[in-house]
Motif scaffolding. Structure first.
Motif, short mmCIF file in Angstrom:
data_model
loop_
_atom_site.label_atom_id
_atom_site.label_comp_id
_atom_site.label_asym_id
_atom_site.label_seq_id
_atom_site.Cartn_x
_atom_site.Cartn_y
_atom_site.Cartn_z
N CYS A 239 0.84 -1.21 0.00
CA CYS A 239 0.00 0.00 0.00
C CYS A 239 0.87 1.26 0.00
O CYS A 239 1.60 1.50 0.96
N TYR B 149 0.13 4.40 0.40
CA TYR B 149 -0.19 5.32 1.49
C TYR B 149 0.42 4.84 2.80
O TYR B 149 0.88 5.65 3.62
N ASP C 8 -11.30 5.77 5.53
CA ASP C 8 -10.69 6.13 4.24
C ASP C 8 -9.18 5.91 4.35
O ASP C 8 -8.49 6.66 5.05
N THR D 41 -6.79 6.57 2.59
CA THR D 41 -5.91 7.63 2.10
C THR D 41 -5.68 8.72 3.14
O THR D 41 -4.83 9.59 2.95
#
Length: 209
Positions: free
Chosen positions: A67, A69, A181, A183
């Motif tokens: 990932c 992020y 979320d 992000t």
């Protein structure tokens, strides 16, 4: 809370996972840190209590080394390691990745703090932040070359809502941040500020008797 009971594997105990990221229910402030089994980066069995070792700790749950992020967040945390260690904290990052994946993440990002594997998703469930990835999202991930079963070595398809918890030396939860979320991440500077505030607090707010 809607939960789905999933088997982590044929030989592993079942864990409770939310049906979606929006339905997780993280532990509340004042809760006792759960006792959960984990594995170290070299594959050895350990526990969260052993790794915390009676010290205040910052526990960061991330989705995995795949990932981007998460990798940005892990890199950002490097900037506060020395400061939080000076305050007496241990900084520990936990993900569903199996130990081999943790090793790749540590080497790639040159991290100098503890990474632990929660490949059975027991910690995710105990902290109330684990959810089961739905089939449509799994298919989308496969299109991006992301294989959750390969990353964890398990078939539970569990991920955490990215979260940060701070526990004191007694293992009591004093700070938490979770966001469905993936992000959205809490900056390391905010984590450091919270750690400083907790470390400097001499007494908790209580009504006068």
């Amino acid at each position: 809370m809607t939960v789905v009971l999933m088997a982590a594997s044929a030989s592993a105990a079942a864990v409770e996972l939310a049906a979606s990221a929006e339905q997780v229910r993280p532990l509340l402030l004042g809760s006792k840190m759960p006792e959960v089994a984990l594995r170290t980066i070299d594959g050895k069995q350990t526990s969260l209590r052993t790794q915390v070792d009676g010290k205040p700790a910052i526990l960061v749950f991330y989705r995995g080394g795949w990932c981007p992020y998460c990798n940005l967040q892990l890199s950002d945390l490097r900037l506060i390691v020395k400061d939080v260690e000076a305050l007496g904290y241990r900084l520990i990052a936990i993900s569903p990745d199996r130990p081999e994946e943790l090793s790749r993440t540590m080497s790639k990002d040159k991290l100098d703090y503890i990474l632990l594997s929660d490949s059975k998703a027991e910690a995710l469930a105990a902290f109330g932040i684990g959810f089961r990835v739905d089939d449509a999202t799994l298919e989308k991930y496969h299109g991006y070359g992301i294989d959750l079963e390969k990353a964890s070595g398990e078939g539970h398809h569990a991920l955490p809502v990215p979260s940060v918890f701070i526990v004191d030396a007694q293992g009591i939860l004093q700070f938490s941040y979770s966001h469905p979320d993936y992000t959205v991440r809490v900056p390391g500077s905010v984590v450091l500020a919270a750690a400083k505030a907790i470390a400097g607090r001499k007494q908790y707010l209580k009504p006068e008797s």
